[in-house]
Design a protein around this motif. Sequence first.
Motif, mmCIF file in Angstrom:
data_model
loop_
_atom_site.group_PDB
_atom_site.id
_atom_site.type_symbol
_atom_site.label_atom_id
_atom_site.label_comp_id
_atom_site.label_asym_id
_atom_site.label_seq_id
_atom_site.Cartn_x
_atom_site.Cartn_y
_atom_site.Cartn_z
ATOM 1 N N TRP A 151 4.936 4.838 -10.599
ATOM 2 C CA TRP A 151 5.813 5.120 -9.463
ATOM 3 C C TRP A 151 5.368 4.338 -8.235
ATOM 4 O O TRP A 151 6.190 3.761 -7.524
ATOM 5 C CB TRP A 151 5.815 6.594 -9.130
ATOM 6 N N LEU A 152 4.068 4.325 -7.974
ATOM 7 C CA LEU A 152 3.558 3.593 -6.803
ATOM 8 C C LEU A 152 3.854 2.105 -6.912
ATOM 9 O O LEU A 152 4.237 1.471 -5.931
ATOM 10 C CB LEU A 152 2.055 3.826 -6.648
ATOM 11 N N ARG A 153 3.685 1.548 -8.093
ATOM 12 C CA ARG A 153 3.984 0.117 -8.274
ATOM 13 C C ARG A 153 5.463 -0.179 -8.041
ATOM 14 O O ARG A 153 5.811 -1.228 -7.500
ATOM 15 C CB ARG A 153 3.532 -0.362 -9.651
ATOM 16 N N GLU A 172 0.039 14.911 -6.288
ATOM 17 C CA GLU A 172 0.073 16.170 -7.044
ATOM 18 C C GLU A 172 -0.223 15.938 -8.520
ATOM 19 O O GLU A 172 -0.915 16.738 -9.155
ATOM 20 C CB GLU A 172 1.409 16.887 -6.852
ATOM 21 N N LEU A 173 0.290 14.846 -9.081
ATOM 22 C CA LEU A 173 -0.017 14.531 -10.483
ATOM 23 C C LEU A 173 -1.505 14.260 -10.662
ATOM 24 O O LEU A 173 -2.112 14.704 -11.648
ATOM 25 C CB LEU A 173 0.796 13.318 -10.959
ATOM 26 N N ALA A 174 -2.095 13.547 -9.720
ATOM 27 C CA ALA A 174 -3.532 13.259 -9.794
ATOM 28 C C ALA A 174 -4.353 14.537 -9.677
ATOM 29 O O ALA A 174 -5.352 14.710 -10.383
ATOM 30 C CB ALA A 174 -3.928 12.257 -8.711
ATOM 31 N N ALA A 207 4.589 9.150 -2.953
ATOM 32 C CA ALA A 207 3.179 9.350 -2.631
ATOM 33 C C ALA A 207 2.781 10.811 -2.837
ATOM 34 O O ALA A 207 1.745 11.105 -3.446
ATOM 35 C CB ALA A 207 2.895 8.920 -1.196
ATOM 36 N N ALA A 208 3.602 11.738 -2.365
ATOM 37 C CA ALA A 208 3.297 13.161 -2.513
ATOM 38 C C ALA A 208 3.273 13.576 -3.983
ATOM 39 O O ALA A 208 2.362 14.298 -4.420
ATOM 40 C CB ALA A 208 4.327 13.999 -1.752
ATOM 41 N N LEU A 209 4.238 13.106 -4.751
ATOM 42 C CA LEU A 209 4.271 13.442 -6.177
ATOM 43 C C LEU A 209 3.087 12.835 -6.922
ATOM 44 O O LEU A 209 2.493 13.484 -7.796
ATOM 45 C CB LEU A 209 5.587 12.972 -6.800
#
Length: 80
Positions: free
Chosen positions: A35-37, A57-59, A52-54
Amino acid sequence: MNREVTLPLIVDDRGTLQVAAADVSKLLRTVGGRWLRLVEAGQENLDEDTVAALTIELAKLADRIDVACIAHSSGAASSG
């Protein structure tokens, strides 16, 4: 607000785990990274703050899985 998340993992009829927790945490981190990429590549229909927020949370969830596995494998699994 702190809510516990229970992840039903796939087990066979003998109770043998079919999905390793390490694979689940790796998958969560991989999804966030992808997603970030996409955001960095300028994918226009993705909101940077939401991604970024998601991803965070996944991390966090992946970290919790990893910590629980370490505690379990070391015999120090917490109760409650």
